[in-house]
Structures are given as C-alpha cells and as structure tokens.
Design a protein around this motif. Structure first.
Motif, PDB file in Angstrom:
ATOM      1  N   ARG A   1       0.847  -1.225  -0.075  1.00  0.00           N
ATOM      2  CA  ARG A   1       0.054   0.083   0.002  1.00  0.00           C
ATOM      3  C   ARG A   1       0.871   1.118   0.087  1.00  0.00           C
ATOM      4  O   ARG A   1       0.336   2.221   0.150  1.00  0.00           O
ATOM      5  CB  ARG A   1      -0.917  -0.124   1.341  1.00  0.00           C
ATOM      6  CG  ARG A   1      -1.991  -1.048   1.255  1.00  0.00           C
ATOM      7  CD  ARG A   1      -3.104  -0.786   2.357  1.00  0.00           C
ATOM      8  NE  ARG A   1      -4.360  -1.673   2.014  1.00  0.00           N
ATOM      9  CZ  ARG A   1      -5.276  -1.335   1.232  1.00  0.00           C
ATOM     10  NH1 ARG A   1      -5.152   0.124   0.665  1.00  0.00           N
ATOM     11  NH2 ARG A   1      -6.422  -2.211   1.177  1.00  0.00           N
TER      12      ARG A   1
ATOM     13  N   ARG B   1      -7.131  -2.289   5.402  1.00  0.00           N
ATOM     14  CA  ARG B   1      -8.052  -1.476   4.517  1.00  0.00           C
ATOM     15  C   ARG B   1      -7.478  -0.190   4.178  1.00  0.00           C
ATOM     16  O   ARG B   1      -7.645   0.211   2.912  1.00  0.00           O
ATOM     17  CB  ARG B   1      -9.443  -1.347   5.001  1.00  0.00           C
ATOM     18  CG  ARG B   1     -10.335  -0.908   4.117  1.00  0.00           C
ATOM     19  CD  ARG B   1     -11.790  -0.816   4.770  1.00  0.00           C
ATOM     20  NE  ARG B   1     -12.029  -0.039   6.069  1.00  0.00           N
ATOM     21  CZ  ARG B   1     -12.251   1.329   6.056  1.00  0.00           C
ATOM     22  NH1 ARG B   1     -12.372   2.005   4.926  1.00  0.00           N
ATOM     23  NH2 ARG B   1     -12.252   1.929   7.220  1.00  0.00           N
ATOM     24  N   THR B   2      -7.085   0.675   4.992  1.00  0.00           N
ATOM     25  CA  THR B   2      -6.684   1.800   4.957  1.00  0.00           C
ATOM     26  C   THR B   2      -5.052   2.092   4.807  1.00  0.00           C
ATOM     27  O   THR B   2      -4.513   3.064   4.108  1.00  0.00           O
ATOM     28  CB  THR B   2      -7.305   3.036   5.651  1.00  0.00           C
ATOM     29  OG1 THR B   2      -6.848   2.672   7.011  1.00  0.00           O
ATOM     30  CG2 THR B   2      -8.812   2.830   5.818  1.00  0.00           C
TER      31      THR B   2
ATOM     32  N   LYS C   1      -3.508   2.896   7.436  1.00  0.00           N
ATOM     33  CA  LYS C   1      -3.421   4.052   8.404  1.00  0.00           C
ATOM     34  C   LYS C   1      -3.452   3.093   9.851  1.00  0.00           C
ATOM     35  O   LYS C   1      -3.759   1.905  10.092  1.00  0.00           O
ATOM     36  CB  LYS C   1      -4.597   5.023   8.417  1.00  0.00           C
ATOM     37  CG  LYS C   1      -4.377   5.905   7.171  1.00  0.00           C
ATOM     38  CD  LYS C   1      -5.521   6.922   7.275  1.00  0.00           C
ATOM     39  CE  LYS C   1      -5.727   7.879   6.036  1.00  0.00           C
ATOM     40  NZ  LYS C   1      -6.673   8.719   6.050  1.00  0.00           N
TER      41      LYS C   1
END
Length: 211
Positions: free
Chosen positions: A90, A106-107, A109
């Motif tokens: 990512r 998912r992010t 973060k």
C-alpha cells in the motif's frame, strides 16, 4: 499506541539491537532477525519473562510497561511479516510518519481505538466468555496487585506497607484514581489470602502423608 520505536528502545536497552538499528530496516535481513530471536530466547533461559517498554499515552505522558517476551516475539513476527507486506503493497508512509505496530489492512493507517475494542469483544465472543477490554485490564491489574501483595508478605510478613503497593499499581495502571485502584487492591488482598491459605493447607497435607 504501541509503536515499533517503543519495542526498538527496549531491545536497545537489552543490547539486543544496536542503537542505530530500526526494526523496519531489517525486514529482509533474515539472519539478523534470527539473531534477535535467539537473544530473546537467551533472556528467557536466564529467567527473564518480560521486556520494559516505554509507551507514550494521552497528554504525551510516557510510562514503562511490561511486555512479555513471548508477546514481543509475536510482535516482531508481525512487524517483519504482515505489517511489512502491508507497507510494501500500500506504500504506507515511512517510519517517521506512521510508526504504529498495528496498521489497518483496509486503509494502511494506524488502527483506531474503536477497532481494537471491537476485536477484543469479538475474541471474547468466540471464546464463549463474557468480557471486554476493560475487564481484561481489570483482571491483569488485580493479578499484578495480588503478586505484589504476596511478595510483600513473604518479605515483610503481615505488617507490610500497602502504600508502596498502591504506588506501584498506580504506575502500572497509568493513573492514580483511588476508587478504582482500591477496588483492585481489595480483591487482590482476598485472593492473596486465599492462595496463602491454600498453600498452607497443601503443605500440611504433604507433611501428614509423610508420617
């Protein structure tokens, strides 16, 4: 939030990591990872069970917490495995921008507090046990208080100082809310007394069986 830097500092203090080394820099260095794991195993063989890790909390307050060596080993596996794969896939921000140990798949973060609470709740449900992150924390602090009381009883007898134990428990809990800590201590004292009575009974039974 737990960061890779927190674990790095603990490993540097134990002279397992060199001061200039960062955990995220040795993701692909398998031989070095094995050396670090071996050093942790040696600590356990020497009777150690925890590392002392500095953690920064709300309000930028920093305190030291005990991290079981077995858990530290699992965290390293995560940092060098799933976390590293996530960062690479990512293109998560560099170590200086996002140093949290746990990142969202998912992010990319840092995982939010609410997500952690949901995961803990799910784990309790899957185990068929009623509980929460709060009850888990309460159990841990009560068990630690019980251990402190039993240690004090062995060293000082029944007239040990609860003030010292209160201070140690407050440091461990990260706060000094008297009502909450006194509740933990009250349960811990009962548990410690029960364990002492049980051990005394077992010793008497053992002595009786030898005669």
């Amino acid at each position: 939030a737990l960061k890779t830097e927190n674990i790095r500092i603990a490993l540097v203090d134990e002279k397992i990591l060199k001061p200039h080394e960062h955990l995220t820099d040795i993701v692909s260095q398998t031989a070095r990872q094995i050396e670090i794991r071996t050093s942790l195993q040696k600590l356990e063989s020497a009777g150690r069970s925890v590392l002392v890790v500095p953690v920064t909390e709300k309000g930028r307050k920093t305190r030291e917490v005990k991290l079981p060596i077995d858990l530290a080993r699992q965290l390293l596996t995560h940092i060098w495995g799933r976390r590293a794969a996530l960062v690479k896939a990512r293109r998560v921000p560099t170590r200086e921008k996002s140093d949290n140990v746990f990142l969202s798949f998912r992010t990319g973060k840092p995982v939010r507090v609410g997500t952690v609470k949901d995961l803990v709740k799910l784990a309790f449900e899957q185990a068929g046990v009623r509980g929460s992150g709060h009850s888990l924390r309460a159990f841990y602090l009560t068990e630690e208080a019980c251990s402190m009381i039993r240690e004090a009883m062995r060293i000082h007898g029944p007239n040990f100082s609860m003030d010292d134990i209160y201070e140690r428990l407050a440091e461990l809990a990260g706060h000094s809310h008297k009502r909450t800590l006194n509740r933990y201590l009250a349960v811990a004292r009962l548990r410690a007394a029960a364990l002492e009575a049980l051990e005394l009974h077992e010793r008497k039974d053992g002595q009786a069986s030898t005669h």
